[in-house]
Design an enzyme around this catalytic site. Structure first.
Site, PDB file in Angstrom:
ATOM      1  N   TYR A 195      -0.146 -73.552   4.700  1.00  0.00           N
ATOM      2  CA  TYR A 195      -1.146 -73.774   5.962  1.00  0.00           C
ATOM      3  C   TYR A 195      -1.580 -75.110   6.124  1.00  0.00           C
ATOM      4  CZ  TYR A 195      -3.942 -72.624   9.786  1.00  0.00           C
ATOM      5  OH  TYR A 195      -4.344 -72.594  10.991  1.00  0.00           O
ATOM      6  N   ALA A 247     -12.936 -78.351  13.918  1.00  0.00           N
ATOM      7  CA  ALA A 247     -13.097 -77.610  14.896  1.00  0.00           C
ATOM      8  C   ALA A 247     -14.513 -77.769  15.510  1.00  0.00           C
ATOM      9  CB  ALA A 247     -13.150 -75.945  14.506  1.00  0.00           C
ATOM     10  N   ASP A 273      -7.475 -86.966  15.808  1.00  0.00           N
ATOM     11  CA  ASP A 273      -8.049 -86.351  14.394  1.00  0.00           C
ATOM     12  C   ASP A 273      -8.186 -87.388  13.393  1.00  0.00           C
ATOM     13  OD1 ASP A 273      -8.806 -83.937  13.052  1.00  0.00           O
ATOM     14  OD2 ASP A 273      -6.912 -84.287  11.596  1.00  0.00           O
TER      15      ASP A 273
HETATM   16  P1  GTP Z   1      -9.982 -79.877  14.178  1.00  0.00           P
HETATM   17  O1  GTP Z   1      -8.466 -79.953  14.656  1.00  0.00           O
HETATM   18  O2  GTP Z   1     -10.319 -78.680  13.109  1.00  0.00           O
HETATM   19  O3  GTP Z   1     -10.501 -81.243  13.351  1.00  0.00           O
HETATM   20  O4  GTP Z   1     -10.961 -79.736  15.260  1.00  0.00           O
HETATM   21  P2  GTP Z   1     -11.437 -80.394  16.565  1.00  0.00           P
HETATM   22  O5  GTP Z   1     -12.775 -81.212  16.011  1.00  0.00           O
HETATM   23  O6  GTP Z   1     -10.351 -81.312  17.151  1.00  0.00           O
HETATM   24  O7  GTP Z   1     -12.163 -79.282  17.470  1.00  0.00           O
HETATM   25  P3  GTP Z   1     -11.451 -79.076  18.998  1.00  0.00           P
HETATM   26  O8  GTP Z   1     -11.517 -79.994  20.105  1.00  0.00           O
HETATM   27  O9  GTP Z   1      -9.944 -78.379  18.915  1.00  0.00           O
HETATM   28  O10 GTP Z   1     -12.513 -78.070  19.355  1.00  0.00           O
HETATM   29  C1  GTP Z   1     -12.853 -76.826  18.538  1.00  0.00           C
HETATM   30  C2  GTP Z   1     -13.668 -75.567  19.296  1.00  0.00           C
HETATM   31  O11 GTP Z   1     -14.809 -76.072  19.892  1.00  0.00           O
HETATM   32  C3  GTP Z   1     -12.849 -75.032  20.679  1.00  0.00           C
HETATM   33  O12 GTP Z   1     -12.785 -73.671  20.480  1.00  0.00           O
HETATM   34  C4  GTP Z   1     -13.171 -75.801  21.665  1.00  0.00           C
HETATM   35  O13 GTP Z   1     -13.125 -75.084  22.613  1.00  0.00           O
HETATM   36  C5  GTP Z   1     -14.722 -75.931  21.251  1.00  0.00           C
HETATM   37  N1  GTP Z   1     -15.256 -76.933  21.929  1.00  0.00           N
HETATM   38  C6  GTP Z   1     -14.947 -78.360  22.130  1.00  0.00           C
HETATM   39  N2  GTP Z   1     -15.614 -79.222  22.831  1.00  0.00           N
HETATM   40  C7  GTP Z   1     -16.683 -78.457  23.326  1.00  0.00           C
HETATM   41  C8  GTP Z   1     -17.850 -78.752  24.013  1.00  0.00           C
HETATM   42  O14 GTP Z   1     -17.936 -79.919  24.599  1.00  0.00           O
HETATM   43  N3  GTP Z   1     -18.535 -77.747  24.154  1.00  0.00           N
HETATM   44  C9  GTP Z   1     -18.491 -76.438  23.785  1.00  0.00           C
HETATM   45  N4  GTP Z   1     -19.184 -75.545  23.855  1.00  0.00           N
HETATM   46  N5  GTP Z   1     -17.447 -75.969  23.080  1.00  0.00           N
HETATM   47  C10 GTP Z   1     -16.310 -77.078  22.694  1.00  0.00           C
HETATM   48  C1  SPV Z   2      -9.146 -79.867  10.219  1.00  0.00           C
HETATM   49  O1  SPV Z   2      -9.563 -79.005   9.485  1.00  0.00           O
HETATM   50  O2  SPV Z   2     -10.056 -80.965  10.189  1.00  0.00           O
HETATM   51  C2  SPV Z   2      -7.932 -79.988  10.712  1.00  0.00           C
HETATM   52  C3  SPV Z   2      -6.916 -78.888  10.578  1.00  0.00           C
HETATM   53  O3  SPV Z   2      -7.503 -81.039  11.445  1.00  0.00           O
HETATM   54  S1  SPV Z   2      -6.091 -79.125   8.943  1.00  0.00           S
HETATM   55  O4  SPV Z   2      -4.899 -79.715   9.482  1.00  0.00           O
HETATM   56  O5  SPV Z   2      -5.665 -77.749   8.667  1.00  0.00           O
HETATM   57  O6  SPV Z   2      -6.920 -79.700   8.202  1.00  0.00           O
HETATM   58 MN    MN Z   3      -9.501 -82.369  11.680  1.00  0.00          MN
END
Ligand code: GTP
Ligand code: SPV
Ligand code: MN
Length: 578
Positions: A195, A247, A273
């Site tokens: 994963y 996330a 990222d």
């Molecule tokens: P990784 O890939 O794990 O590093 O995550 P990331 O930091 O890129 O997060 P991503 O942009 O994918 O957002 C993660 C979740 O947060 C998703 O379900 C989005 O819909 C939610 N999200 C992102 N931005 C916002 C925001 O400004 N407000 C709210 N309420 N939710 C958000």
């Molecule tokens: C994170 O968890 O911050 C990600 C997804 O970007 S993973 O590649 O699984 O670490």
């Molecule tokens: Mn990440």
């Protein structure tokens, strides 16, 4: 004489005993063959060929759906070099324990040798990795996430300069799962998981954990950051890098659709990222996205929250652990209000409406070049100059919408004391607040006390350092509703940050930093009441005193590896809070 690469491949084949050995060239034909074979053996399912051409669904083992931080180790000679926030194993012990898990692990399987490049081809600071894996799914993902195949061998040029990463699915049991990093040897071993960050070794293992160690030694930075480009009316272009924990919104911010397009504000993506940052001759910090694709969170993605991601993942995308409807169209929570009839859940069973149809950490793997808002600069090997850093967590309370640090070192404290509610991206207690300095807690390859020192030293080398801000898109009211609309509207915060970088932008000075003065945020066309705005910027001294106490306890574990200046910053903050 065999090269280091040939020797290592040879040695590994003798240990893992695969039936076949394939050197991946990264070609379209090779990719088609692999995808076809995976469809035949059930590893992948082809999705709707009209609506989602070139898209596939993979269902991972139900105990292998997220990074497993408790099974992730830094194998430095001394435990103090891994530091208190990493799991540590002695290198010799790690080798003794995990070698048997690789012994014969690939029998009955094919061993793929995957050369890949982190960074644009031909760029001076791009780095070669070689992943050996027995997972064709990993190969297909690496092809999207990195520049994979011949292009990487070309960059290697017959030399010995590469980061080896050995990966086997093993038996997928968490009992026999180890994600090991040997920083002295710049080596990665991963067994027992297929994963994401556990298995795509270019990403967290190399580009963050190993690279952060290289960066400390060589005077640069490897950070868990998106990089975005913001064009203002008149054509001025600025770059912002932002670190949010997994996330917590990086992909979304990197691809945001400006609500003020008409006025000439445009946002484009450099990366979502990871950022590798270096000091330029001009005293600024220059950032490169070492990746070539997005491994993004699927749930919550839709045409309103992230239309650019929706278009990016329409074609040539591998979906992992989403649901699928009867016509082979993928579905996830948040795609539409109600699930379509006849849905099959991420586990491959009919979805009866209970629980989640898609796994909360379901992911897409999509090429960055497909992103409609990708910046023309995204493959520039020089990188882009960063005007501001933004650090943000997921906090229902306390942390304001945005605050600017008083200076670099105070900014390092703000980033180091960041906390965030845990998410489904890693196995753990979702929702619990944990300290996650610089969003790097799971990704710093050495003692985090030393890492704070590295940040302070980097600041001292910059004559034009980025300003440092913190943000929180996730503050809630008493009934649990988000106070701030988020997503595209986050542009409003970015605009104030840029005003600050230009020496304008009205502020209120609070004990924790500068917050926007009433009226200072551009809220044209946005319906957020004055009371809500006031609440979003409120700094509750009592709550912050508690935050300082938590931080003190967190910092204490670093002992004498914690830079004195950081302690001084914390003491000064405490004094300001009264
Ligand atoms: P990784 O890939 O794990 O590093 O995550 P990331 O930091 O890129 O997060 P991503 O942009 O994918 O957002 C993660 C979740 O947060 C998703 O379900 C989005 O819909 C939610 N999200 C992102 N931005 C916002 C925001 O400004 N407000 C709210 N309420 N939710 C958000
Ligand atoms: C994170 O968890 O911050 C990600 C997804 O970007 S993973 O590649 O699984 O670490
Ligand atoms: Mn990440």
């Amino acid at each position: 004489m065999a090269t280091r690469l040939e020797q290592w491949v040879d040695e590994t084949a003798r240990l893992t005993k695969p039936d076949n050995l394939v050197w991946c060239d990264g070609s379209e034909a090779e990719n088609d063959r692999l995808l076809g074979a995976m469809c035949d053996d059930g590893t992948l399912t082809r999705l709707n060929e009209e609506l989602n051409p070139g898209c596939y669904l993979h269902r991972s083992h139900s105990s292998d759906v997220a990074r497993t931080e408790h099974l992730t180790f830094i194998c430095s000679d001394q435990p103090a070099d891994a530091g208190p926030t990493n799991n540590w194993m002695a290198p010799a012990e790690a080798r003794a324990k995990v070698t048997p898990l690789f012994d014969g692990a690939m029998s009955g399987r094919t061993m793929f040798v995957v050369p890949y490049l982190m960074g644009p081809p031909g760029a001076p600071h791009s780095k070669v990795g070689i992943e050996i894996t027995d997972s064709p799914y990993v190969v297909a993902n690496m092809r999207t996430m990195t520049r994979m195949g011949q292009v990487a061998l070309d960059q290697l040029g017959g030399g010995d300069h590469f980061v080896p990463g050995l990966h086997s699915l093993g038996d997928l049991s968490p009992e026999r799962r180890f994600i090991l990093h040997f920083p002295q040897d710049r080596l990665i071993w991963s067994v027992g998981s297929g994963y994401g960050g556990n298995a795509l070794l270019g990403k967290k293992c190399f580009a963050l954990r190993i690279a952060s160690t290289m960066a400390r030694d060589e005077g640069w930075m490897a950070e868990h950051m998106l990089i975005l480009e913001l064009e203002s009316p008149g054509g001025q272009v600025d770059y912002i890098a932002a670190a949010f924990p997994s996330a917590c919104g990086k992909t979304n911010l990197a691809m945001l659709v400006s609500p003020l397009e008409q006025l000439g504000y445009h946002v484009r993506t450099i990366g979502d990222d990871i950022a590798w940052l270096r000091v330029g001759d001009d005293g600024r910090l220059w950032a490169v996205n070492p990746e070539a694709g997005f491994f993004g969170v699927v749930p919550g993605t839709n045409d309103h929250t992230n239309p650019n991601a929706m278009r990016t993942i329409q074609t040539n995308t591998i979906y992992t652990n989403v649901a699928v409807d009867e016509s082979g169209v993928p579905w996830w929570e948040g795609k539409s209000k109600t699930p379509p009839a006849g849905l099959t859940s991420w586990q491959g069973t009919p979805f009866a409406g209970e629980g989640k149809a898609a796994h909360p950490n379901s992911r897409f793997t999509a090429p960055a070049r497909q992103c409609p808002c990708i910046s023309p600069k995204w493959e520039d090997g020089q990188g882009v100059p960063i005007s501001a850093f933004l650090f943000g967590g997921r906090r229902a309370r306390l942390v304001p919408l945005v605050a600017q640090s008083f200076d670099w070192n105070h900014g390092v404290l703000m980033a180091a004391m960041m906390g965030s509610e845990m998410t489904a991206a890693a196995v753990g207690e979702v929702g619990k607040v944990r300290r996650d300095p610089m969003a790097m807690l799971p990704f710093c390859g050495y003692n985090m006390g030393d890492y704070f020192g590295h940040w302070l030293r980097m600041g001292a080398r910059l004559t034009r350092p980025p300003l440092i801000f913190t943000c929180n898109w996730f503050r809630q009211d008493a009934s649990g509703n988000f106070l701030w609309p988020g997503f595209g509207e986050n542009l409003r915060v970015l605009l104030w940050m840029l005003e600050r970088a230009r020496g304008t932008g009205a502020v209120v000075e609070t004990p924790i930093g500068f917050t926007p003065a009433p009226g200072a945020l551009n809220l044209d066309g946005l319906d957020v009441g004055a009371a809500t705005l006031a609440e979003l910027s409120r700094v509750d001294a009592e709550g912050w005193r508690q935050e300082v106490a938590d931080t003190r306890a967190f910092f204490a574990q670093f002992g004498d590896r914690l830079p004195a200046d950081l302690t001084a910053q914390l003491t000064a903050l405490e004094a300001r809070l009264g």
